[in-house]
Structure formats: C-alpha cells, structure tokens
Enzyme design. Sequence first.
Site, PDB file in Angstrom:
ATOM      1  N   HIS A   1       0.855  -1.181   0.000  1.00 27.37           N
ATOM      2  CA  HIS A   1       0.000   0.000   0.000  1.00 27.37           C
ATOM      3  C   HIS A   1       0.892   1.232   0.000  1.00 27.37           C
ATOM      4  CE1 HIS A   1      -4.000  -1.594   0.267  1.00 27.37           C
ATOM      5  NE2 HIS A   1      -3.686  -2.370   1.286  1.00 27.37           N
TER       6      HIS A   1
ATOM      7  N   LYS B   1      -1.267  10.637   1.493  1.00 31.05           N
ATOM      8  CA  LYS B   1      -0.291  10.224   0.475  1.00 31.05           C
ATOM      9  C   LYS B   1      -0.699  10.688  -0.922  1.00 31.05           C
ATOM     10  CE  LYS B   1      -0.727   5.855   1.496  1.00 31.05           C
ATOM     11  NZ  LYS B   1      -1.690   5.986   2.615  1.00 31.05           N
TER      12      LYS B   1
ATOM     13  N   ASP C   1      -2.095   3.834  -4.462  1.00 27.50           N
ATOM     14  CA  ASP C   1      -2.797   2.835  -3.659  1.00 27.50           C
ATOM     15  C   ASP C   1      -2.072   1.493  -3.642  1.00 27.50           C
ATOM     16  OD1 ASP C   1      -4.777   1.890  -1.946  1.00 27.50           O
ATOM     17  OD2 ASP C   1      -5.919   1.050  -3.608  1.00 27.50           O
TER      18      ASP C   1
END
Length: 322
Positions: A156, A177, A195
């Site tokens: 991730h 992020k 992702d």
Amino acid sequence: MRGSVEEIDMHSGKGSGKMKTITVEQLQQKLKLEVLAGEDQLQRLITHPKAHRPGLEFVGYFDFFPMNRVQVLGRKEITYLHKQSEEERNLHIGNVVKYHPPCFIVTAKQEGLKYLMIYCQQEGIPLLRTEDTTSEFLGKLDAYLVQALAPQIAVHGVCMNISGIGVLLRGKSGIGKSETAHTLIRRGHRLVADDIVVLKKLGPHTLLGTHNETTREFLALRSIGLINVVRLYGRKAFQDETRIVLDILLSSWQDQALNNELELEPSSTEYLGVQIPHIEIQLQPGRDVAGMIEAAANSWYLKQQGYSAAEEFLKRIEEEMK
C-alpha cells in the site's frame, strides 16, 4: 525509526516474492514473434529469466544443458544445421528436442526450417521466428524475461518519480499520500502508482516500482474521487515504472518527536531482500510536505555524488575556529 511495510496478497502469495511464470503466447505477443510450428502449444510455461543458445548441445554435449530456458537459434546454429547431412541433422535436433524446452526462437528471419518445424510439431514445442538479429533479439528477450519473471510483492502506498528519482510514499490510510502526490504532480513530477504499488526485484540491489495495470494513470483523492492524471495534466504527469531508491513514511505529528541533528543516522527498509534508504516525515497543517519530499530526493542524489551538507557545514566551523 522504520515504518512497517503493509504487503498485499498477490497471485504469488502474500509477500512471498516467488518467481512468476509466463506463457510462450505472452512472450510471442509481447515481442511480436511469428509462429512457425506448435500453434496449439503456446500455453507452455516459461520459468527462467535467461535464454540459451544450444551450440554444444548440437554436437552431443549435454552435461550443463539448461533445458528449462527459451532456446534461441541464431545464424551460427542454423548454418551449422543446414550443413549437416539429413541423418546427422535429425540426430542433433532430436537430441535437443527430446528435452522439451519451452520453445525455440529463430532469429534474423532465417529460412529453410522445414525439418525443424516437423520435429517441433511432432514433440509439441512452439517454434517462433523474429526479424531481429541475434544480438538485438537477445537483448530484448533477456530484458523482457528478467522483468516479467522477477520476484514481486505489492504494498500500500504511492510511487512517484521525483526529478528522475524513484520514491515510495507510505503511511496509514487517510494520512495524505495521494494528496501529496497530487501536489508533486502539479510541481512537474510524475506519478507511477497510487494505492497499490508493485515492487519487482530485478537484481541484488535493484528494486523496480510500477502499477498493477488496473490503477494505471489513476489517482484517488478524498472529496474529489478518481482522477486520470494524464487526461488532466498530460503525458508528462505519468510514467509506467521507476527504480525505487528512497522509502518515505508519512506519519502523524508528535510533539518533541522530531530531531534537528545535522545529519540523521542512516535507516533502511527491506523489500525482497533489497535495502532501500528510509526516512520519516511527520505531517502538520501548514507544513510543506511535497517540498520536503523534493528536498529528501535531491539530498539523496547529492549524497550519491559524494556531497554532504553536514560535512561542509562542520568544515566551515572548523575554518572559522582556526
């Protein structure tokens, strides 16, 4: 401090990094190869990332024959076979074909291969052909096989290319992020993956970051939804892959947790046995996180060139004291 890595289940198993397999058909389509025989055997598996040219095997030496590799026949091998008598040629080809390698590939669009086609068809081995010269094709083939069969895991995070420097951004869900990645894209840097970041080990010290095809070019922004960075900002906003050289963990702000040493002790995170330099950046409203990531990437580059700001600073102090 080193952040823990959250791995994602992949076809090869959770974080296993096992060697993948591809089919002969995938290889044939990727490198645009002509099928001469064995059309119904293109689902045979390729498991080794290196090709082999069967030279010694054609003269009967099989002690170290890598039978699980793709076999490439260049002008040297085909010319040798052409010059043999039919009986000798059948013997030499039969000795190699009986080991059932994944496939044979003839380079330079060489002709006169009917005898080879017959053997491959009988034994159920695909026979392919390319127009490329042997040296050109081997370069393409090895490069493709190394990447396609590389051990890999998925984590991730977000992968960015910052001025040519591959950076992996990690942190808890909702930490920011993707929003930080968007700011970096607006500053002229490139998105690689959002992702789900696929990491491939190409060598003892080389880790490649890429996307999983499904998320290619997409960036997920809270309150906005999915955006296609190429449609919004043009081709310069995205690239397919990058070598990962810096691992950055984004974390929540903690009072008194930051330090102001001239130079931090080196820290690293391990992926598939490859050590990647690691730093942590704490987030706080008003803090220019994207700018700090740029600074971290540029600082890493300068260190590779042998420059240390801390060393230069201390040297100046020593000169003043003298």
